[in-house]
Design an enzyme around this catalytic site. Structure first.
Site, mmCIF file in Angstrom:
data_model
loop_
_atom_site.group_PDB
_atom_site.id
_atom_site.type_symbol
_atom_site.label_atom_id
_atom_site.label_comp_id
_atom_site.label_asym_id
_atom_site.label_seq_id
_atom_site.Cartn_x
_atom_site.Cartn_y
_atom_site.Cartn_z
ATOM 1 N N ARG A 141 0.841 -1.194 0.000
ATOM 2 C CA ARG A 141 0.000 0.000 0.000
ATOM 3 C C ARG A 141 0.878 1.246 0.000
ATOM 4 O O ARG A 141 1.100 1.845 -1.038
ATOM 5 C CB ARG A 141 -0.941 -0.053 1.207
ATOM 6 C CG ARG A 141 -2.049 0.976 1.182
ATOM 7 C CD ARG A 141 -3.162 0.670 2.167
ATOM 8 N NE ARG A 141 -2.739 0.611 3.567
ATOM 9 C CZ ARG A 141 -3.565 0.369 4.577
ATOM 10 N NH1 ARG A 141 -4.851 0.160 4.357
ATOM 11 N NH2 ARG A 141 -3.123 0.332 5.825
ATOM 12 N N MET A 317 -35.406 4.621 0.660
ATOM 13 C CA MET A 317 -34.359 5.541 1.095
ATOM 14 C C MET A 317 -34.454 5.816 2.605
ATOM 15 O O MET A 317 -33.433 5.922 3.292
ATOM 16 C CB MET A 317 -34.463 6.861 0.325
ATOM 17 C CG MET A 317 -33.287 7.789 0.560
ATOM 18 S SD MET A 317 -33.452 9.391 -0.240
ATOM 19 C CE MET A 317 -33.242 8.969 -1.958
ATOM 20 N N ASP A 318 -35.690 5.903 3.111
ATOM 21 C CA ASP A 318 -35.887 6.341 4.496
ATOM 22 C C ASP A 318 -36.688 5.372 5.353
ATOM 23 O O ASP A 318 -36.855 5.610 6.548
ATOM 24 C CB ASP A 318 -36.631 7.695 4.501
ATOM 25 C CG ASP A 318 -36.153 8.593 3.396
ATOM 26 O OD1 ASP A 318 -34.957 8.939 3.430
ATOM 27 O OD2 ASP A 318 -36.935 8.904 2.477
HETATM 28 C C1 PLP Z 1 -6.998 0.973 10.265
HETATM 29 C C2 PLP Z 1 -5.593 0.684 10.627
HETATM 30 C C3 PLP Z 1 -5.292 0.071 11.850
HETATM 31 C C4 PLP Z 1 -6.350 -0.481 12.783
HETATM 32 O O1 PLP Z 1 -6.782 -1.718 12.285
HETATM 33 P P1 PLP Z 1 -7.795 -2.641 13.120
HETATM 34 O O2 PLP Z 1 -7.864 -3.891 12.329
HETATM 35 O O3 PLP Z 1 -9.084 -1.918 13.134
HETATM 36 O O4 PLP Z 1 -7.212 -2.785 14.466
HETATM 37 C C5 PLP Z 1 -3.960 -0.058 12.198
HETATM 38 N N1 PLP Z 1 -2.989 0.371 11.376
HETATM 39 C C6 PLP Z 1 -3.237 0.935 10.181
HETATM 40 C C7 PLP Z 1 -2.104 1.377 9.322
HETATM 41 C C8 PLP Z 1 -4.542 1.102 9.752
HETATM 42 O O5 PLP Z 1 -4.787 1.649 8.563
#
Ligand code: PLP
Length: 375
Positions: A141, A317-318
Site C-alpha cells: 500500500r 431511502m428512508d
Molecule cells: C486501520 C488501521 C489500523 C487499525 O486496524 P484494526 O484492524 O481496526 O485494528 C492499524 N494500522 C493501520 C495502518 C490502519 O490503517
C-alpha cells in the site's frame, strides 16, 4: 446530511463496552508497550471524539486517524495526546500539521524532499514536524520497501532541523488469518529494517487489533494501533476465536411507526417485489439506505420483542417494511443490530448478509443516524 434526532432511529454507543475492550487489551500488553486508539472514519462510525475520550480514560496514550481533517477534529475537541495520521498528507498542508501539533507518515523519499522545501518556506520559528517512517513489508500500500531506503529516509529526517524522527512502523495484511506464514515473512522484513538502523525512534509499531490479539507474544514494537477490537468486533470475522470476549459497543435501534394488516395478494414496497400470500401484519420502520441500511438488506431480519421479522419488499431511502408474526403496537422497539429480549443480531450477521466485513457495516451507517452515548 443533517443528523436526524426527531425520529426513533439511533445508534446507541455503550461506553462501558469500549472501556472494557480497551482495558482488557492494555492489561495484556507487555511493560512499556502503549496503546494508541484508532479512531479513523469517525471512530468506525462510533463517533471519533466520544470514542477517543473513552479510550483515553481507559488507558490509551495516543490516537491514530487516517486523514488530516480527522486529526484536526480531535485537536479541536481538546485532545492533547499524540495523534498520528496513518495515510499520506500532501506536503502543501504541512503548516496545518505544525499548527495542530500532529504526527504524520512518511512513505517515500520524494515526499521527504518536497516536505523539506515546503518547511523551508514556513516561518523559521515553527516547531519541527514529527514523522513516522512507514515500511511496506508486504501490504503493498504505502511505505519504503528496503532497509537501505528506510535508513536513508531516517538520516534525511535527522539531518533536517525542521523534522523529528518520532516513529517507525509497518502494517500486517494477514494477521487475522489462521495461516501465519505471511505474517512471519512481514515480521522478518520489519526486523531486517530495525537491524539495519543504529538507533530507533520513540515509537516502533506494527500491530493492528489482529496482530495484538493473535500475535501478542511475538509482535514487534512498543505501541499498538488498536482499532476494531476496541469497538468489540472480532477482526477475523469467523476465522479465529476471540482471545478474550470482545464486547460490541454499537446497537442500532428504531421503532415501528405504522402497523397494519394487509389482505392476501397485496404488494409491499417499490417494484412490488413482495406479495402477501395471506392476511399479514406489516410493520414500517424509519430507516433506509440513506441511513446506510442498504437495499441488499432485503430478506434479512430485525428483532421485535425477541422475534426475528423479515424485511420484505425493497428497502426504501428512508423506510423499510417487515413482516410481523402478529399485531404490535406502534412505538414498539425494533433492533437492527444488538440484543432484544434474549435474541441478538450481530454486526457480523449483517456483514455476512451483505457478503462483506463488519468494518464496512459500521462505517456505512450514515451521518443521519444520531449516535447516542450511554454508560
Ligand atoms: C486501520 C488501521 C489500523 C487499525 O486496524 P484494526 O484492524 O481496526 O485494528 C492499524 N494500522 C493501520 C495502518 C490502519 O490503517
Amino acid at each position: 446530511m443533517v443528523v436526524t434526532y426527531h425520529r426513533p432511529t439511533r445508534a446507541i454507543i455503550h461506553r462501558k463496552a469500549l472501556k472494557e475492550n480497551i482495558k482488557h487489551e492494555v492489561d495484556r500488553l507487555a511493560a512499556g508497550v502503549e496503546l494508541f486508539a484508532v479512531v479513523k472514519a469517525d471512530g468506525y462510525g462510533h463517533g471519533a471524539v466520544a470514542t477517543a475520550q473513552v479510550a483515553l480514560a481507559a488507558g490509551a496514550t495516543g490516537f491514530c486517524v487516517a486523514t488530516l481533517d480527522e486529526a484536526i477534529e480531535l485537536r479541536e475537541a481538546g485532545i492533547t495526546e499524540p495523534i498520528l495520521v496513518l495515510s499520506v498528507v500532501f506536503p502543501s498542508y504541512l503548516s496545518l500539521v505544525v499548527d495542530y501539533d500532529l504526527s504524520i507518515t512518511v512513505a517515500t523519499k520524494d515526499w521527504l524532499m518536497e516536505a523539506q522545501e515546503v518547511l523551508k518556506d514556513l516561518e523559521e520559528t515553527t516547531a519541527p514536524i514529527k514523522l513516522h517512517i512507514k515500511v511496506d513489508t508486504g501490504m503493498g500500500r504505502i511505505g519504503f520497501l528496503t532497509p537501505a531506503e528506510v535508513k536513508e529516509a531516517a538520516e534525511m529526517i535527522e539531518a533536517s532541523p525542521n523534522m523529528i524522527w518520532e516513529g517507525l512502523f509497518t502494517h500486517f495484511s494477514t494477521a487475522d488469518e489462521k495461516d501465519t506464514a505471511y505474517w512471519h515473512k512481514q515480521a522478518e522484513r520489519f526486523k531486517a529494517v530495525t537491524d539495519t538502523l543504529d538507533h530507533l525512534p520513540r515509537y516502533v509499531h506494527s500491530s493492528n487489533s489482529a496482530t495484538a490479539l493473535w500475535h501478542d507474544t511475538e509482535m514487534p514494537g512498543n505501541m499498538i494501533r488498536y482499532g476494531v477490537g476496541m469497538y468489540g468486533l472480532n477482526p477475523s470475522g469467523h476465522e479465529l476465536p476471540e482471545t478474550y470476549p470482545l464486547k460490541p459497543a454499537l446497537e442500532l435501534v428504531s421503532e415501528l411507526i405504522q402497523v397494519k394488516e394487509l389482505a392476501a395478494g397485496e404488494g409491499v414496497g417499490y417494484g412490488k417485489t413482495y406479495d402477501t400470500s395471506e392476511k399479514e401484519w406489516i410493520g414500517t420502520v424509519p430507516i433506509g439506505y440513506a441511513d446506510g441500511w442498504l437495499r441488499k438488506m432485503q430478506g434479512f431480519s430485525l428483532l421485535v420483542e425477541g422475534e426475528f421479522c423479515e424485511i420484505i419488499g425493497r428497502v426504501c431511502m428512508d423506510q423499510l417494511m417487515i413482516r410481523l408474526p402478529r399485531e404490535f403496537k406502534v412505538g414498539t422497539k425494533v433492533t437492527l443490530i444488538g440484543k432484544n429480549n434474549g435474541q441478538e443480531i450481530t454486526m457480523q450477521a449483517v456483514a455476512d448478509h451483505l457478503a462483506t466485513i463488519h468494518y464496512e457495516v459500521c462505517c456505512m451507517l450514515s451521518e443521519r443516524v444520531p449516535r447516542i452515548y450511554q454508560e
